[in-house]
Scaffold this active site. Structure first.
Site, PDB file in Angstrom:
ATOM      1  N   ASP A 123     -19.302  26.396  -5.410  1.00  0.00           N
ATOM      2  CA  ASP A 123     -18.215  26.078  -4.491  1.00  0.00           C
ATOM      3  C   ASP A 123     -17.528  27.370  -4.046  1.00  0.00           C
ATOM      4  OD1 ASP A 123     -16.568  24.419  -3.024  1.00  0.00           O
ATOM      5  OD2 ASP A 123     -15.213  24.001  -4.701  1.00  0.00           O
ATOM      6  N   HIS A 127      -6.586  27.973   3.772  1.00  0.00           N
ATOM      7  CA  HIS A 127      -6.448  27.334   2.458  1.00  0.00           C
ATOM      8  C   HIS A 127      -6.035  28.365   1.406  1.00  0.00           C
ATOM      9  CE1 HIS A 127      -7.299  24.798  -1.018  1.00  0.00           C
ATOM     10  NE2 HIS A 127      -8.195  25.672  -1.453  1.00  0.00           N
ATOM     11  N   GLU A 143     -10.632  17.353  -1.561  1.00  0.00           N
ATOM     12  CA  GLU A 143     -10.769  18.603  -0.811  1.00  0.00           C
ATOM     13  C   GLU A 143     -11.839  18.407   0.256  1.00  0.00           C
ATOM     14  OE1 GLU A 143      -9.132  22.234  -3.539  1.00  0.00           O
ATOM     15  OE2 GLU A 143     -11.301  21.975  -3.547  1.00  0.00           O
ATOM     16  N   GLU A 164     -14.540  19.515   2.597  1.00  0.00           N
ATOM     17  CA  GLU A 164     -15.455  20.666   2.613  1.00  0.00           C
ATOM     18  C   GLU A 164     -16.750  20.303   3.347  1.00  0.00           C
ATOM     19  OE1 GLU A 164     -15.963  22.732  -1.072  1.00  0.00           O
ATOM     20  OE2 GLU A 164     -13.965  22.221  -1.824  1.00  0.00           O
ATOM     21  N   ASP A 207     -14.592  17.698  -2.791  1.00  0.00           N
ATOM     22  CA  ASP A 207     -14.481  18.328  -4.113  1.00  0.00           C
ATOM     23  C   ASP A 207     -13.212  17.786  -4.790  1.00  0.00           C
ATOM     24  OD1 ASP A 207     -14.675  20.095  -6.260  1.00  0.00           O
ATOM     25  OD2 ASP A 207     -13.534  21.639  -5.213  1.00  0.00           O
ATOM     26  N   ARG A 223      -5.152  18.450 -10.022  1.00  0.00           N
ATOM     27  CA  ARG A 223      -4.321  19.651  -9.903  1.00  0.00           C
ATOM     28  C   ARG A 223      -3.566  19.990 -11.184  1.00  0.00           C
ATOM     29  NH1 ARG A 223      -6.911  21.905  -5.832  1.00  0.00           N
ATOM     30  NH2 ARG A 223      -6.868  20.635  -3.937  1.00  0.00           N
ATOM     31  N   GLN A 271      -6.012  21.435 -13.623  1.00  0.00           N
ATOM     32  CA  GLN A 271      -6.374  22.773 -13.136  1.00  0.00           C
ATOM     33  C   GLN A 271      -5.322  23.821 -13.490  1.00  0.00           C
ATOM     34  OE1 GLN A 271      -7.205  22.685  -8.941  1.00  0.00           O
ATOM     35  NE2 GLN A 271      -7.788  24.834  -8.814  1.00  0.00           N
ATOM     36  N   LYS A 280     -12.329  19.999 -11.943  1.00  0.00           N
ATOM     37  CA  LYS A 280     -13.215  19.834 -10.792  1.00  0.00           C
ATOM     38  C   LYS A 280     -14.515  19.119 -11.129  1.00  0.00           C
ATOM     39  CE  LYS A 280     -11.126  22.812  -7.757  1.00  0.00           C
ATOM     40  NZ  LYS A 280     -10.907  22.605  -6.315  1.00  0.00           N
ATOM     41  N   THR A 340     -18.002  15.181  -7.593  1.00  0.00           N
ATOM     42  CA  THR A 340     -18.059  15.817  -6.276  1.00  0.00           C
ATOM     43  C   THR A 340     -18.881  14.888  -5.395  1.00  0.00           C
ATOM     44  OG1 THR A 340     -18.117  17.996  -7.340  1.00  0.00           O
ATOM     45  CG2 THR A 340     -18.727  17.893  -5.006  1.00  0.00           C
ATOM     46  N   GLU A 387      -1.963  21.085  -0.243  1.00  0.00           N
ATOM     47  CA  GLU A 387      -1.366  21.769   0.898  1.00  0.00           C
ATOM     48  C   GLU A 387      -0.595  20.815   1.804  1.00  0.00           C
ATOM     49  OE1 GLU A 387      -4.109  24.524   3.052  1.00  0.00           O
ATOM     50  OE2 GLU A 387      -5.550  23.678   1.659  1.00  0.00           O
TER      51      GLU A 387
END
Lengths: 433, 433
Positions: free
Chosen positions: B126, B133, B198, B200, B232, B236, B239, B252, B256, B373
């Protein structure tokens, strides 16, 4: 059936009809019986180490001497929970007077076969489980606060690259990459200058889980098939410039070497570190990492050493230099805790997944499991080279250097076991640009 | 043969004998022809999307309509450099008046088949290639210095977990893990509270390399088979506590999601971002990442959107809420640069390896590719919830939420292409402890 229980297969007096297995310092007595995979006339076979030989289990399966899924097609992925029963069958066959003596044509000298990886690696995860390593490396960057706040709560790990896990004996190219010294305004691309080894254990997962399923510590302790030696080759200069904020990437993924032998949990049963020699985990770990049995015997007493020889030393017939000695008992986190943590979020495990311990360093500098630590003296001080022969010193690895990791278990009243070796030689990278 | 060259397969006037492919807003006109894998009566098959159907290429290979290694056994790994020729054969067969019209029994409605991952993923990597970002996330931790010094020199990446890459439609369990708020003295174990998506791109490597071999940017640009959508999923809170010093791990690797369709490089040829719309990379990148063609057209113009619906919204028949819109042109690093960097140290690539772009965010808050975000207002300020329906708001994902990523390419004079969708629904984790 517990893989920890001592039984007749651990009795020191038992011998094999394979004579070389009975020699006193043999790595592979009948009490060991490690698995491997090798190539026989183009076919991938599962084997078991006995004395100086590999006994061909795929051939044995084809002759109906053993009936375990996968062996007949050269795979270890389907043994699952049946490893203890399989050990008993193999032990009976190879024991002095055992029934497989009439199948001695299935014995191949170890130095005559091409070994493969024990598994086609699904996913490879590298832990960071030696507190001595974490503390010493941390002190290079944060002298006043070397250990991060999460260290004693979480078995820290990151994902490695499975495509570049190679079996012992494979040469390793020196990687190129972006390098930037502290004084450099901009990075430059070129061959790594600070190439290092890392002394680790490789932990082979033997059983699969479903996505969403987690394993308790007790389940995790049984879910490994066994253990090997692992060298997590590391490019320290690439690592330093690339690793923020998402961790090591190209600094680690050019090669990871593993020994061909899977020393089974059953063989290791006598060598669990006694509770009175085990430190406690303080602060106490969270419940999902806590298991009374694991706290008392979750580590193994495995003597480890790293031998280093240069091309010049080998040409001169000079013995390799023992650059580090360490022991698996130095780990802060147990292998069962590592797997329990890994699966605690429901991450699916597959038989053949490889977990690595992280660099196994002890408190003394001679037990440092990598050159990054081994040649470090302190902040602001120049590194102290290691004298590897009368003519040569090393701070980091040079082209032509051969790194060989060995392991050994010893305990009074039991036969000593060896792990074979995990060896690789550095050659100049041939990366095109 | 260049995968970038425009030819008759890109002409807008061309039609298919599969009528639904000729509808104006169809995602899969004959100019698209994305690959997929699916199950037909227990057999794994390669398919190609056309209109509302999958055309069974494995069946076609078995009937000798197409002769490319691997297709007859349901694998995309052996196409290698032959993808452009294969596209021409498929195009000729499916075009209006083409020879495969008499094999319409090989057409299966897309809503009737079970899709698989396009490849059995070897390794999954990844990246972190959207500067918007990286800047916005960085500013949460380092308001004065959001972008790390290496960002514009290195396409930053980390290894992900291949065992948990799942195809669109697979439900995703809410992971549990260690959580520790800033005010908490100690961590606690429990279900993730800050679950995120996420947005992607997934980049499918179509060709293998040897260990020690690196790919130039120009070679890398051709080495992909194609592109899909990728989510993904990210925890949080897990993480935040685990990621120092080795990067994201359990935050993570629980899941996926990827879309089933591989939109080929050939199909994307008309949608390369024109040089005049492309920003320059400043400071200039190192030579091994620099290629004039890639600098001018190395990004694609792919419109992306994230749709979010709660269980209550679906029960009420409420349309999903468009929580983000973005575009692949927002990436700082090109897909070719990502692969060139990945292989620059000699890391071996295998056909079926998956690279992901990292979260694709644009400069505006509505184009933020993740909730981390999207609901962030600024330092020290409470997050601003997104109103997803008259009744509900979201800061992070709730159980029952369905996240659906869609993609679309449009350009005057060309047929518009769709990417299908990458969709997953969150359910409460069933992790045992």
């Amino acid at each position: 059936m517990s893989k920890f229980k001592l039984d007749h297969t651990h009795e020191a007096a038992r011998l094999s009809w394979v004579e070389s297995a009975n020699v006193s310092d043999c790595q592979f007595p009948i009490q060991n019986l490690p698995f491997c995979r090798f190539v026989r006339t183009g076919q991938v076979c599962v084997g078991v180490g006995i004395g100086d030989f590999v006994f061909d289990l795929t051939g044995a399966a084809q002759r109906k001497l053993v009936d375990v899924p996968g062996l007949s097609v050269g795979q270890l992925t389907q043994i699952g929970a049946g490893s203890t029963e399989l050990r008993h069958v193999i032990f009976a066959g190879l024991e002095d007077g055992g029934g497989w003596a009439s199948h001695s044509d299935l014995l191949y000298p170890q130095d005559s076969v091409e070994f493969l990886l024990p598994f086609e690696v699904g996913d490879y995860t590298d832990f960071y489980a030696s507190i001595h390593h974490a503390t010493r490396v941390g002190s290079m960057f944060r002298p006043d606060n070397p250990l991060l706040p999460n260290y004693k709560h979480i078995p820290i790990a990151y994902h490695g690259r499975s495509s570049t896990v190679v079996v012992s004996g494979s040469d390793v190219h020196r990687p190129s990459g972006q390098l930037k010294g502290d004084q450099d305004a901009l990075p430059a691309f070129g061959p790594c200058k600070l190439l290092d080894y890392e002394l680790e254990l490789g932990l082979w997962v033997g059983q699969s889980t479903q996505s969403g399923q987690s394993l308790s510590v007790a389940e995790s302790a049984q879910a490994y098939l066994g253990v090997g030696l692992l060298n997590d080759w590391s490019a320290r200069d690439i690592q330093k410039w690339e690793y923020q904020p998402l961790g090591p990437f190209l600094a680690k993924n050019f090669a990871t070497s593993v020994s061909p032998w899977v020393i089974t949990l059953e063989a290791l049963a006598p060598f669990r570190l006694p509770a009175n020699l085990r430190g406690t985990q303080d602060p106490p770990v969270l419940d999902y990492l806590l298991d009374a049995v694991d706290q008392s015997n979750g580590l193994w007493d495995i003597q480890l050493e790293v031998l280093l020889s240069s091309a010049a030393m080998r040409a001169a017939g000079t013995e390799p230099y023992q650059v580090s000695t360490s022991n698996a008992k130095e780990l802060y986190w147990t292998p069962a805790q590592m797997l329990a943590h890994h699966s605690s979020n429901g991450c699916r495990m597959r038989a053949g997944d490889l977990l690595a311990s992280g660099t196994i360093s002890g408190p003394a500098i001679e037990s440092a499991g990598c050159l990054l630590e081994r040649t470090w003296v302190g902040p602001e001080q120049p590194r102290r080279p290691v004298q590897i022969s009368n003519q040569e010193t090393r701070i980091f690895l040079q082209d032509g250097d051969c790194v060989c990791i060995k392991g050994r278990c010893q305990r009074d009243g039991f036969r000593s076991l060896g792990f074979g070796q995990c060896q690789g030689t550095i050659f100049a990278g041939k990366v095109r640009h």
